[in-house]
Design a protein around this motif. Sequence first.
Motif, mmCIF file in Angstrom:
data_model
loop_
_atom_site.group_PDB
_atom_site.id
_atom_site.type_symbol
_atom_site.label_atom_id
_atom_site.label_comp_id
_atom_site.label_asym_id
_atom_site.label_seq_id
_atom_site.Cartn_x
_atom_site.Cartn_y
_atom_site.Cartn_z
ATOM 1 N N LEU A 1 -2.584 -4.681 -9.775
ATOM 2 C CA LEU A 1 -3.787 -6.230 -10.846
ATOM 3 C C LEU A 1 -4.589 -5.556 -9.624
ATOM 4 O O LEU A 1 -4.806 -6.251 -8.664
ATOM 5 N N PRO A 2 -5.787 -6.456 -10.557
ATOM 6 C CA PRO A 2 -6.893 -5.999 -9.997
ATOM 7 C C PRO A 2 -6.675 -6.752 -8.586
ATOM 8 O O PRO A 2 -7.005 -8.490 -8.731
ATOM 9 N N GLY A 3 -7.627 -6.460 -7.950
ATOM 10 C CA GLY A 3 -7.706 -6.720 -6.424
ATOM 11 C C GLY A 3 -6.659 -6.360 -4.725
ATOM 12 O O GLY A 3 -7.144 -6.675 -4.390
ATOM 13 N N HIS A 4 -5.418 -6.443 -5.709
ATOM 14 C CA HIS A 4 -4.342 -6.199 -4.698
ATOM 15 C C HIS A 4 -4.454 -5.379 -4.158
ATOM 16 O O HIS A 4 -3.606 -5.456 -3.090
ATOM 17 N N ARG A 5 -3.971 -4.330 -4.902
ATOM 18 C CA ARG A 5 -3.953 -2.858 -4.205
ATOM 19 C C ARG A 5 -5.272 -2.833 -3.513
ATOM 20 O O ARG A 5 -5.064 -2.167 -2.306
ATOM 21 N N GLU A 6 -6.506 -2.759 -3.822
ATOM 22 C CA GLU A 6 -7.690 -2.744 -2.656
ATOM 23 C C GLU A 6 -7.471 -3.970 -1.289
ATOM 24 O O GLU A 6 -8.018 -3.015 -0.286
ATOM 25 N N ALA A 7 -6.702 -5.188 -1.639
ATOM 26 C CA ALA A 7 -6.972 -5.529 -0.548
ATOM 27 C C ALA A 7 -5.716 -5.592 0.306
ATOM 28 O O ALA A 7 -5.246 -5.664 1.591
ATOM 29 N N GLY A 8 -5.021 -4.186 0.092
ATOM 30 C CA GLY A 8 -3.485 -3.229 0.987
ATOM 31 C C GLY A 8 -1.835 -4.082 0.563
ATOM 32 O O GLY A 8 -1.256 -3.158 1.299
ATOM 33 N N MET A 9 -1.917 -4.394 -1.033
ATOM 34 C CA MET A 9 -1.142 -4.420 -1.358
ATOM 35 C C MET A 9 -0.621 -2.700 -1.791
ATOM 36 O O MET A 9 -0.507 -2.606 -3.316
ATOM 37 N N LYS A 10 0.237 -2.390 -0.690
ATOM 38 C CA LYS A 10 0.376 -0.390 -1.294
ATOM 39 C C LYS A 10 1.705 -0.550 -0.105
ATOM 40 O O LYS A 10 1.175 -0.796 0.805
ATOM 41 N N GLY A 11 2.374 0.421 -0.519
ATOM 42 C CA GLY A 11 3.349 0.980 0.344
ATOM 43 C C GLY A 11 3.656 2.796 0.289
ATOM 44 O O GLY A 11 2.863 2.967 -0.754
ATOM 45 N N ARG A 12 3.162 3.214 1.254
ATOM 46 C CA ARG A 12 4.083 4.444 1.402
ATOM 47 C C ARG A 12 5.609 5.096 1.461
ATOM 48 O O ARG A 12 6.629 5.225 1.094
ATOM 49 N N ILE A 13 5.911 6.360 -0.358
ATOM 50 C CA ILE A 13 6.880 6.620 0.317
ATOM 51 C C ILE A 13 7.189 8.128 0.417
ATOM 52 O O ILE A 13 5.932 9.039 -0.234
ATOM 53 N N VAL A 14 7.437 8.927 1.387
ATOM 54 C CA VAL A 14 7.669 9.852 1.819
ATOM 55 C C VAL A 14 9.408 10.277 1.002
ATOM 56 O O VAL A 14 10.706 10.218 1.443
ATOM 57 N N VAL A 15 9.437 11.663 0.106
ATOM 58 C CA VAL A 15 10.550 12.312 -0.221
ATOM 59 C C VAL A 15 10.502 13.762 1.385
ATOM 60 O O VAL A 15 9.416 14.007 0.515
ATOM 61 N N GLU A 16 11.395 13.535 1.790
ATOM 62 C CA GLU A 16 11.521 14.999 2.026
ATOM 63 C C GLU A 16 12.110 15.482 1.840
ATOM 64 O O GLU A 16 13.693 15.483 0.994
#
Length: 195
Positions: free
Chosen positions: A180-195
């Motif tokens: 949603l506009p501005g949310h990811r830019e404000a840091g709303m993201k997580g990291r997925i590491v598939v091993e």
Amino acid sequence: MKTSTLIGLVALLPALALANGEPKAPMMPGAMHGSDVQMPGHAMPGMDRMNGMHGNMGMHEGMSADGHDLHGGMAGSPGDPARVDRTVEIDMSDAMRFAPAELHIKTGETIRFFVRNQGHLVHEMVIGPADRLAQHAEMMRKMPAMAHVAPNMIQLKAGQRGGLVWRFDRPGKFEYACLLPGHREAGMKGRIVVE
């Protein structure tokens, strides 16, 4: 199929939908049923009866204008709810954060995400390659009324909870983000590491 024929068919879809009465929106694969569960997808006022249609109506199904998949194509595929390896709880908040902020998953694992929106704003979780999600977040910023529905995402209103099942079929580093506009830019993201 010629472009003019496709445009003509898309233009007829609203009339056909209204002629058959008000259709029910389908649940996406892995979505959980219940009165407090939100249907995955972006919402656009007055467009809820036309989920999944293309054209000049401000909606898409995870494809950019040049035909590239903006979502989970390289992150995996919708999982079979009967074959879930484990459940991962994700909390979303108005602090523009996900908890947890990083996940480690084994290649081939099918995950049931149980997602809760603990904030007062609408938030979503979209799974995919970070570069593609960044591209889509930019598109959402430029066209905030754009709507879409895809199996690698869930959008929840304040206080709602829901689920999505996803199979990670190849190793790599991916992301889950609120586009949603501005949310990811404000840091709303997580990291997925598939091993």
